[in-house]
Design a protein around this motif. Sequence first.
Motif, PDB file in Angstrom:
ATOM      1  N   GLN A   4       0.743  -1.275   0.049  1.00 10.06           N
ATOM      2  CA  GLN A   4       0.098  -0.043  -0.183  1.00 10.06           C
ATOM      3  C   GLN A   4       0.896   1.186   0.102  1.00 10.06           C
ATOM      4  N   GLU A   5       1.961   1.186   0.939  1.00  2.00           N
ATOM      5  CA  GLU A   5       2.690   2.342   0.804  1.00  2.00           C
ATOM      6  C   GLU A   5       3.350   2.478  -0.335  1.00  2.00           C
ATOM      7  N   ILE A   6       4.103   1.464  -1.167  1.00  2.00           N
ATOM      8  CA  ILE A   6       4.559   1.599  -2.372  1.00  2.00           C
ATOM      9  C   ILE A   6       3.647   2.101  -3.336  1.00  2.00           C
ATOM     10  N   GLY A   7       2.188   1.852  -3.463  1.00  2.00           N
ATOM     11  CA  GLY A   7       1.341   2.242  -4.348  1.00  2.00           C
ATOM     12  C   GLY A   7       1.201   3.525  -3.964  1.00  2.00           C
ATOM     13  N   GLU A   8       1.027   4.234  -2.892  1.00  4.70           N
ATOM     14  CA  GLU A   8       0.822   5.519  -2.677  1.00  4.70           C
ATOM     15  C   GLU A   8       2.167   6.545  -3.213  1.00  4.70           C
ATOM     16  N   LEU A   9       3.445   6.008  -2.810  1.00  5.27           N
ATOM     17  CA  LEU A   9       4.668   6.446  -3.381  1.00  5.27           C
ATOM     18  C   LEU A   9       4.671   6.868  -4.804  1.00  5.27           C
ATOM     19  N   MET A  10       4.255   5.579  -5.430  1.00  4.79           N
ATOM     20  CA  MET A  10       4.310   5.817  -7.067  1.00  4.79           C
ATOM     21  C   MET A  10       3.199   6.742  -7.394  1.00  4.79           C
ATOM     22  N   GLY A  11       1.884   6.718  -6.647  1.00  2.50           N
ATOM     23  CA  GLY A  11       0.947   7.761  -7.136  1.00  2.50           C
ATOM     24  C   GLY A  11       1.370   9.107  -7.100  1.00  2.50           C
ATOM     25  N   LEU A  12       2.097   9.258  -5.821  1.00  2.00           N
ATOM     26  CA  LEU A  12       2.612  10.626  -5.378  1.00  2.00           C
ATOM     27  C   LEU A  12       3.570  11.129  -6.743  1.00  2.00           C
ATOM     28  N   LEU A  13       4.502  10.074  -7.128  1.00  2.00           N
ATOM     29  CA  LEU A  13       5.446  10.515  -8.102  1.00  2.00           C
ATOM     30  C   LEU A  13       4.850  10.825  -9.390  1.00  2.00           C
ATOM     31  N   LYS A  14       3.754  10.186  -9.707  1.00  2.00           N
ATOM     32  CA  LYS A  14       2.925  10.385 -11.111  1.00  2.00           C
ATOM     33  C   LYS A  14       2.419  11.815 -10.910  1.00  2.00           C
TER      34      LYS A  14
END
Length: 244
Positions: free
Chosen positions: A73-83
């Motif tokens: 979940q944290e990785i997904g949130e980080l990737m979304g933030l990067l996008k």
Amino acid sequence: MGEATPPLPMPRHVAIIMDGNGRWAKSHGLPRFEGHRRGAEAVRRVVADARDLGIEALTLYSFSSENWSRPKQEIGELMGLLKRFIRSDLKDLHAKNVRLRIIGEGHPTDPEVQGLLDEAQALTRANTGVTLTVAFNYGARNEMARAAQALARQVAAGELRAEDITPARFAEALDTAGLPPLDLMIRTSGEQRLSNFLLWQAAYAELVFLPVFWPDFDRSWLERALGEYGRRERRFGGVEAGES
């Protein structure tokens, strides 16, 4: 009147280990993602400040190859933030003449993220202002192994002699080829280690560890690190005349 104090030396290349997002969030009773979101705001500030202060190259440790072990979940949130960061900030970075570079192995599973990173680099490639290098899916040991493999392939193909592999030639095979030598490495949060970041490049860099979580990092903290750098005497393994 006395003579004016000469200005302190300014580093050409500054790297930052942006540490403490999670602990900042915990200290404020907020979810970890809020710490990462506030950390992205700190990135915007430091890029603008580096440009204003005349720093030539700024390299940020955004996501290490070891970070994949974090909760999904944290990785997904980080990737979304990067996008979101790239989509919202790319035009502004380009308008301010910032050149964006990505180092590391890229994204192994998300073609959308990789496409955005490639687009950002292509758009800003000819810019001549501060070079913002983002270390994404990056690990220094892996970087050095990849460089060694590339040089070994050249030797095997007869394109290079083994004795021609000097430190300078090895540096040219690293992800950071073309950047100025690293002058200053900053780590926030009070931790005092390099965490597999720019291990080769940091051989003679000045290290400054600051007791501030990354979301609270601002121009005053950057200037504090720059002041510490300017007061140090860099000898690169040598000594002054008259010293033993």
